[in-house]
Motif scaffolding. Sequence first.
Motif, PDB file in Angstrom:
ATOM      1  N   VAL A  19       0.756  -1.264  -0.182  1.00 14.77           N
ATOM      2  CA  VAL A  19      -0.079   0.167  -0.071  1.00 14.77           C
ATOM      3  C   VAL A  19       0.922   1.248  -0.022  1.00 14.77           C
ATOM      4  CG1 VAL A  19      -1.552   1.398   1.160  1.00 14.77           C
ATOM      5  CG2 VAL A  19      -2.079  -1.173   1.054  1.00 14.77           C
ATOM      6  N   CYS A  20       2.130   1.462   0.745  1.00 16.90           N
ATOM      7  CA  CYS A  20       2.960   2.337   0.832  1.00 16.90           C
ATOM      8  C   CYS A  20       3.579   2.603  -0.581  1.00 16.90           C
ATOM      9  CB  CYS A  20       3.981   2.208   1.809  1.00 16.90           C
ATOM     10  SG  CYS A  20       3.326   2.496   3.418  1.00 16.90           S
ATOM     11  N   ASN A  21       3.940   1.512  -1.431  1.00 16.91           N
ATOM     12  CA  ASN A  21       4.413   1.617  -2.422  1.00 16.91           C
ATOM     13  C   ASN A  21       3.317   2.258  -3.427  1.00 16.91           C
ATOM     14  OD1 ASN A  21       7.054   0.526  -2.201  1.00 16.91           O
ATOM     15  ND2 ASN A  21       6.092  -1.598  -2.862  1.00 16.91           N
ATOM     16  N   ARG A  22       2.134   1.768  -3.307  1.00 22.27           N
ATOM     17  CA  ARG A  22       1.024   2.324  -4.222  1.00 22.27           C
ATOM     18  C   ARG A  22       0.777   3.796  -4.009  1.00 22.27           C
ATOM     19  NH1 ARG A  22      -3.089   1.078  -7.505  1.00 22.27           N
ATOM     20  NH2 ARG A  22      -5.231   2.217  -7.142  1.00 22.27           N
ATOM     21  N   VAL A  23       0.822   4.090  -2.397  1.00 16.85           N
ATOM     22  CA  VAL A  23       0.675   5.576  -2.294  1.00 16.85           C
ATOM     23  C   VAL A  23       1.963   6.586  -3.006  1.00 16.85           C
ATOM     24  CG1 VAL A  23       0.773   7.343  -0.262  1.00 16.85           C
ATOM     25  CG2 VAL A  23      -0.473   5.227  -0.147  1.00 16.85           C
ATOM     26  N   ALA A  24       3.102   5.997  -2.938  1.00 22.17           N
ATOM     27  CA  ALA A  24       4.464   6.679  -3.320  1.00 22.17           C
ATOM     28  C   ALA A  24       4.129   6.830  -4.876  1.00 22.17           C
ATOM     29  CB  ALA A  24       5.419   5.731  -2.983  1.00 22.17           C
ATOM     30  N   THR A 256      -2.186 -16.186   1.861  1.00 24.15           N
ATOM     31  CA  THR A 256      -3.370 -16.345   0.759  1.00 24.15           C
ATOM     32  C   THR A 256      -4.528 -15.159   1.236  1.00 24.15           C
ATOM     33  OG1 THR A 256      -4.440 -17.780   2.036  1.00 24.15           O
ATOM     34  CG2 THR A 256      -3.326 -18.663   0.297  1.00 24.15           C
ATOM     35  N   ILE A 257      -4.513 -14.851   2.571  1.00 22.63           N
ATOM     36  CA  ILE A 257      -5.195 -13.629   2.961  1.00 22.63           C
ATOM     37  C   ILE A 257      -4.770 -12.187   2.526  1.00 22.63           C
ATOM     38  CG2 ILE A 257      -6.069 -14.890   4.796  1.00 22.63           C
ATOM     39  CD1 ILE A 257      -4.550 -13.092   6.774  1.00 22.63           C
ATOM     40  N   LEU A 258      -3.691 -12.355   1.821  1.00 29.28           N
ATOM     41  CA  LEU A 258      -3.136 -11.012   1.169  1.00 29.28           C
ATOM     42  C   LEU A 258      -3.908  -9.909   0.527  1.00 29.28           C
ATOM     43  CD1 LEU A 258      -0.592  -9.010   1.447  1.00 29.28           C
ATOM     44  CD2 LEU A 258       0.207 -10.449  -0.557  1.00 29.28           C
ATOM     45  N   PRO A 259      -4.653 -10.702  -0.412  1.00 34.52           N
ATOM     46  CA  PRO A 259      -5.600  -9.715  -1.209  1.00 34.52           C
ATOM     47  C   PRO A 259      -6.877  -9.078  -0.268  1.00 34.52           C
ATOM     48  CG  PRO A 259      -5.222 -11.767  -2.415  1.00 34.52           C
ATOM     49  CD  PRO A 259      -4.724 -11.877  -0.867  1.00 34.52           C
ATOM     50  N   PHE A 260      -7.332  -9.838   0.826  1.00 32.50           N
ATOM     51  CA  PHE A 260      -8.155  -9.239   1.506  1.00 32.50           C
ATOM     52  C   PHE A 260      -7.597  -8.026   2.556  1.00 32.50           C
ATOM     53  CE2 PHE A 260      -9.204 -13.752   0.737  1.00 32.50           C
ATOM     54  CZ  PHE A 260     -10.222 -13.169  -0.270  1.00 32.50           C
ATOM     55  N   VAL A 261      -6.476  -8.431   2.904  1.00 28.43           N
ATOM     56  CA  VAL A 261      -5.684  -7.418   3.947  1.00 28.43           C
ATOM     57  C   VAL A 261      -5.519  -6.135   3.212  1.00 28.43           C
ATOM     58  CG1 VAL A 261      -3.839  -7.153   5.636  1.00 28.43           C
ATOM     59  CG2 VAL A 261      -5.098  -9.201   5.532  1.00 28.43           C
ATOM     60  N   LEU A 262      -4.928  -6.456   1.897  1.00 27.46           N
ATOM     61  CA  LEU A 262      -4.669  -5.457   0.962  1.00 27.46           C
ATOM     62  C   LEU A 262      -5.770  -4.511   0.630  1.00 27.46           C
ATOM     63  CD1 LEU A 262      -2.277  -3.980  -0.685  1.00 27.46           C
ATOM     64  CD2 LEU A 262      -2.792  -5.878  -2.466  1.00 27.46           C
ATOM     65  N   LEU A 263      -6.848  -5.084   0.488  1.00 28.88           N
ATOM     66  CA  LEU A 263      -8.040  -4.414  -0.055  1.00 28.88           C
ATOM     67  C   LEU A 263      -8.632  -3.518   1.000  1.00 28.88           C
ATOM     68  CD1 LEU A 263     -10.369  -4.250  -2.324  1.00 28.88           C
ATOM     69  CD2 LEU A 263     -11.599  -5.969  -1.002  1.00 28.88           C
ATOM     70  N   GLY A 264      -8.624  -4.200   2.466  1.00 26.27           N
ATOM     71  CA  GLY A 264      -8.688  -3.379   3.501  1.00 26.27           C
ATOM     72  C   GLY A 264      -8.131  -2.004   3.739  1.00 26.27           C
ATOM     73  N   LEU A 265      -6.526  -2.384   3.404  1.00 27.59           N
ATOM     74  CA  LEU A 265      -5.743  -1.143   3.633  1.00 27.59           C
ATOM     75  C   LEU A 265      -5.985   0.108   2.561  1.00 27.59           C
ATOM     76  CD1 LEU A 265      -2.512  -3.075   4.914  1.00 27.59           C
ATOM     77  CD2 LEU A 265      -3.978  -1.670   6.125  1.00 27.59           C
ATOM     78  N   GLU A 266      -6.167  -0.547   1.295  1.00 21.72           N
ATOM     79  CA  GLU A 266      -6.618   0.276   0.200  1.00 21.72           C
ATOM     80  C   GLU A 266      -7.619   1.023   0.374  1.00 21.72           C
ATOM     81  OE1 GLU A 266      -6.503  -1.424  -3.547  1.00 21.72           O
ATOM     82  OE2 GLU A 266      -4.251  -1.636  -3.542  1.00 21.72           O
ATOM     83  N   LEU A 268      -9.126   2.013   3.284  1.00 20.53           N
ATOM     84  CA  LEU A 268      -8.322   2.849   4.334  1.00 20.53           C
ATOM     85  C   LEU A 268      -7.722   4.230   3.824  1.00 20.53           C
ATOM     86  CD1 LEU A 268      -8.369   3.635   7.620  1.00 20.53           C
ATOM     87  CD2 LEU A 268      -6.471   2.303   7.634  1.00 20.53           C
ATOM     88  N   ALA A 269      -6.742   3.799   3.106  1.00 25.07           N
ATOM     89  CA  ALA A 269      -5.861   4.758   2.303  1.00 25.07           C
ATOM     90  C   ALA A 269      -6.700   5.760   1.410  1.00 25.07           C
ATOM     91  CB  ALA A 269      -4.868   4.205   1.578  1.00 25.07           C
ATOM     92  N   SER A 270      -7.807   5.285   0.747  1.00 23.39           N
ATOM     93  CA  SER A 270      -8.502   6.010  -0.042  1.00 23.39           C
ATOM     94  C   SER A 270      -9.327   7.118   0.688  1.00 23.39           C
ATOM     95  CB  SER A 270      -9.628   4.996  -0.743  1.00 23.39           C
ATOM     96  OG  SER A 270     -10.460   4.404  -0.304  1.00 23.39           O
ATOM     97  N   GLN A 271      -9.641   6.792   1.818  1.00 18.18           N
ATOM     98  CA  GLN A 271     -10.431   7.567   2.735  1.00 18.18           C
ATOM     99  C   GLN A 271      -9.508   8.854   3.213  1.00 18.18           C
ATOM    100  OE1 GLN A 271     -13.624   7.122   3.809  1.00 18.18           O
ATOM    101  NE2 GLN A 271     -13.639   5.524   2.489  1.00 18.18           N
ATOM    102  N   PHE A 272      -8.226   8.763   3.063  1.00 20.90           N
ATOM    103  CA  PHE A 272      -7.511   9.790   3.101  1.00 20.90           C
ATOM    104  C   PHE A 272      -6.950  10.548   1.726  1.00 20.90           C
ATOM    105  CE2 PHE A 272      -7.212   7.473   7.112  1.00 20.90           C
ATOM    106  CZ  PHE A 272      -7.544   8.277   7.997  1.00 20.90           C
ATOM    107  N   ASP A 273      -7.468  10.033   0.656  1.00 21.96           N
ATOM    108  CA  ASP A 273      -7.224  10.605  -0.677  1.00 21.96           C
ATOM    109  C   ASP A 273      -5.808  10.270  -1.024  1.00 21.96           C
ATOM    110  OD1 ASP A 273      -9.884  11.558  -1.038  1.00 21.96           O
ATOM    111  OD2 ASP A 273      -9.275  13.552  -0.040  1.00 21.96           O
ATOM    112  N   LEU A 274      -5.277   9.091  -0.570  1.00 25.37           N
ATOM    113  CA  LEU A 274      -3.865   8.667  -0.646  1.00 25.37           C
ATOM    114  C   LEU A 274      -3.738   7.857  -1.977  1.00 25.37           C
ATOM    115  CD1 LEU A 274      -2.638   8.110   2.809  1.00 25.37           C
ATOM    116  CD2 LEU A 274      -1.976  10.107   1.282  1.00 25.37           C
ATOM    117  N   THR A 275      -4.917   7.140  -2.088  1.00 25.76           N
ATOM    118  CA  THR A 275      -5.006   6.263  -3.424  1.00 25.76           C
ATOM    119  C   THR A 275      -6.593   6.133  -3.915  1.00 25.76           C
ATOM    120  OG1 THR A 275      -5.756   4.256  -2.018  1.00 25.76           O
ATOM    121  CG2 THR A 275      -3.292   4.680  -2.229  1.00 25.76           C
TER     122      THR A 275
END
Length: 326
Positions: A19-24, A256-266, A268-275
Amino acid sequence: MHVMILLFGTTLIWAMLLVCNRVALTSFDIDPYAMTCWQLVFGGVSLVLLSPGRKIPWRQFTLPINWAYGVLRVLTGVTWTASLLYISAPESGILSQTGMPMAALAATFILGRTPGRSEWLGHAILISGAVWMAWHLPGGFSNPAVLLMLASEVTAIASTVLAELHPDNQIKDAWAHLRFTGVLLLINASIFLIVPAFVEVISPVPIPYISTAGLFGTETLIAGLLIGVLFRGPAMVLSLRSVKVAGIEKYILSTTILPFVLLGLEMLASQFDLTPPPTHDSVFWISSLLVMIGIIQITVSKHRHAAKRKALAEIAAQAPTPGNAA
């Protein structure tokens, strides 16, 4: 319980790294390939220097097994990154689920640990989720992302098996293990610098942004430093520790749960207009459901299989030996 915490922590730190990579990449003028190189460099250096008063393990840089591991890890990253030219990150996460059945096969035929019979049903469900996703991609199974993600998972499983068998990954000295991990990251960085010259040989599709031209951009350097020290180094340490403690099967299962954790973090990041806010269609959610069912089936099967083996071991221990019977 501590193993479960370790595995979940490993998955979480990798998700935070992604997620930090995506924000950057979406919010700053960052060269993605150069940033990855600097993450490996700064992450590796920080781990090597974390043990004051100890010598730098120069011998590690000469071991062929470390360079083999580095090549496999770089191939994993290059092919996964290349797939993102054709599909989204969550879609690549679904296709990556083919790694779990590969891990089970590797454990069976290389490490001599055969899973329970019912576990294969879970693997079949996981594969069906990945197949459903691949079938609905533009071009279907001929989409380059399908081949790239398969290549990524093959090299990822091969590197994980190598990590479990690596003698230096068995050491108990925590400081020595940190230095060993740092060396692996620096070797990976060295291979990353060499890759652009051979990218046409390594990848079956052109990857236009793989270049070291932006290596010394200010924002790229800063992002590489911060993400490398805070996330890339710790992620590598936790990954190697997880493979050592839990084994390849449980480690890959936890990822295998990475896509779901990643989805949740993305989200969250979108709520702050980071992604940008993640959007997915019914194909993604059906594939996700199949993946989740497969994960549950494999987890339950592993628990039952472990309980059965424990019960058989207890019975064997209580059975009278010929000497005792006499």
